[in-house]
Scaffold this active site. Structure first.
Site, PDB file in Angstrom:
ATOM      1  N   SER A  98       0.793  -1.233   0.000  1.00 25.21           N
ATOM      2  CA  SER A  98       0.000   0.000   0.000  1.00 25.21           C
ATOM      3  C   SER A  98       0.826   1.283   0.000  1.00 25.21           C
ATOM      4  O   SER A  98       0.307   2.335  -0.355  1.00 25.21           O
ATOM      5  CB  SER A  98      -0.932   0.012   1.213  1.00 25.21           C
TER       6      SER A  98
ATOM      7  N   ASP B 199      -3.991   7.840   7.876  1.00 29.15           N
ATOM      8  CA  ASP B 199      -4.800   6.906   8.665  1.00 29.15           C
ATOM      9  C   ASP B 199      -3.893   6.148   9.630  1.00 29.15           C
ATOM     10  O   ASP B 199      -2.780   6.606   9.909  1.00 29.15           O
ATOM     11  CB  ASP B 199      -5.606   5.976   7.742  1.00 29.15           C
TER      12      ASP B 199
ATOM     13  N   HIS C 116      -0.735   4.847   7.215  1.00 29.94           N
ATOM     14  CA  HIS C 116      -0.184   5.476   6.003  1.00 29.94           C
ATOM     15  C   HIS C 116       0.020   6.977   6.145  1.00 29.94           C
ATOM     16  O   HIS C 116      -0.844   7.660   6.690  1.00 29.94           O
ATOM     17  CB  HIS C 116      -1.131   5.231   4.828  1.00 29.94           C
TER      18      HIS C 116
END
Ligand SMILES: *[C@@H]1O[C@H](CO)[C@@H](O)[C@H](O)[C@H]1NC(C)=O
Ligand SMILES: *[C@@H]1O[C@H](CO)[C@@H](O)[C@H](O)[C@H]1NC(C)=O
Ligand SMILES: *[C@@H]1O[C@H](CO)[C@@H](O)[C@H](O)[C@H]1NC(C)=O
Ligand SMILES: *[C@@H]1O[C@H](CO)[C@@H](O)[C@H](O)[C@H]1NC(C)=O
Length: 377
Positions: A66, A351, A354
């Site tokens: 991610s 978040d 990240h």
């Protein structure tokens, strides 16, 4: 260095809940690679020289998770396609695990190419294919994390290899394209999240960390075997500083026990990369030090120029309203079960795992010159 024996890694898995078991089978593609390598080395000495003097890297190929994904994970699987992801860039949710740009976008910027298309969207490709391709899937690792739902790094490289072979006649990507390309391999810890979530013990970590790094090294070597000559791999960021961990201290301090384990991973990675570079003779592999860059930015609460400022750097911009919710969660009636800060530019973390676009920008600023030097751009 030893992993502290009382270490119990808490839940730092990036994006998904686990749905099925984790299987760790190592090493597919390895033998294949060995055969190719000899062939490759013959050409290397001549062609490298011309790369340095003339060609700027023209394409970027990306593998990983991610921190690098720009839209591969399916909409049904990840929160990256939900509000409020993507609000800063591109202005709506578009598959990035941030409010805006992520690491891939900044590396592309350094190369002066557009951020490469996510593999999932290849059919929309056209001219965009010339920038390279992004095979990174949020939530993935070198081993399988969410069962076989997400392509692990080996499978991502398989997809890439298949693309090279299938399109050999159309010359989608040629060998000389690869030689003048940059590869980014980004691993940010999902293997460890999966390890813990499936009952891995603390004692076992001491042997699991080397297995992860070895498998990563196998992948790096294989990418080189396919023809890439500039391969950038990320060191693990300080997992003990991620909001999902620091919420225990109301976002006041990083967990140094966890960061010790990260240091062990990074030490082994450094040794593996030294060995690979020694083997290739020319500097082929480069570690992008996300550990030091994250730590530096968090400590100075901003970028070194003081343009970006993060007042409470460990606190994320977007959070679930309670522990059962995440950034992006909605209830049955569609009501938001999360809060978002008023200005994502003043948060380092977006978040629970990240960075924001601003966070990535600050990190990138600390890495830019060493990366530039390695890539000779
Ligand atoms: C750090 O994390 C470990 C593993 O989750 C936990 O056991 C420990 O209590 C944490 N330390 C602090 C100071 O929060
Ligand atoms: C990667 O995924 C494939 C497909 O699920 C699996 O067969 C392979 O063993 C995995 N590789 C590693 C190194 O875990
Ligand atoms: C580098 O390679 C040489 C032989 O080519 C070897 O003697 C040396 O030990 C290697 N160094 C490392 C760090 O692997
Ligand atoms: C990278 O760093 C150099 C200084 O080392 C700076 O001149 C350049 O503008 C930076 N590039 C970007 C894209 O930030």
């Amino acid at each position: 260095m030893e992993v502290p024996s009382n270490l119990f890694i808490s839940f730092f898995y990036c994006c998904f809940l686990f749905t099925s078991g984790y299987i760790g089978v190592e090493g597919s593609g390895h033998h294949h690679h060995r055969r190719r390598r000899h062939h490759h080395n013959h050409h290397e000495k001549h062609e490298i020289i011309s790369d340095y003097t003339s060609n700027k890297p023209s394409k970027l190929f990306v593998f990983g998770d991610s921190y690098a994904d720009t839209g591969n994970v399916r909409k049904s699987l990840g929160n990256s396609w939900k509000e409020p992801y993507g609000t800063t860039f591109p202005g709506k949710p578009a598959g990035r695990f941030s409010d805006g740009r992520v690491l891939t976008d900044y590396v592309a910027k350094l190369l002066g190419v557009k951020s490469p298309l996510a593999y999932t969207w290849m059919k929309l490709g056209g001219k965009k294919l010339r920038n390279g391709m992004n095979f990174a899937y949020g939530g993935s690792g070198v081993f399988n994390t969410v069962g076989t739902l997400l392509p692990n790094m080996t499978t991502q490289i398989d997809l890439f290899e298949k693309l090279l072979v299938d399109n050999h006649d159309s010359n989608l990507y040629t060998k000389s394209d690869l030689e003048s390309s940059v590869v980014l391999a980004c691993l940010s810890g999902n293997d460890y999240g999966a390890y813990v979530a499936t009952g891995g013990t603390v004692q076992g970590l001491q042997s699991f960390i080397p297995r992860v790094v070895n498998q990563l090294a196998v992948s790096l070597q294989r990418i080189h075997g396919l023809g890439a000559t500039k391969i950038v791999v990320t060191a693990l960021q300080p997992l003990g500083c991620l909001p999902r961990v620091t919420q225990m201290s109301s976002f006041q301090q990083c967990n140094s026990t966890l960061n010790l384990a990260v240091n062990y991973h990074n030490l082994l990675l450094q040794q593996a990369v030294d060995k690979l570079n020694n083997y290739t003779k020319t500097p082929t592999f480069f570690i992008l030090d996300l550990y030091n860059s994250f730590t530096t930015v968090l400590n100075q609460k901003g970028d070194y120029q003081g343009i970006l400022k993060f007042e409470t750097p460990l606190k994320p911009c977007c959070m679930g309203i309670s522990s059962e919710y995440f950034c992006g969660s909605v209830n049955g009636n569609g009501a938001k079960m999360y809060t978002v800060c008023s200005d994502p530019k003043s948060s380092f973390f977006w978040d629970s795992s990240h960075p924001t676009e601003a966070g990535w920008q600050a990190v990138y600023k600390t890495l830019n010159s060493s990366l530039e030097q390695f890539l000779q751009v």
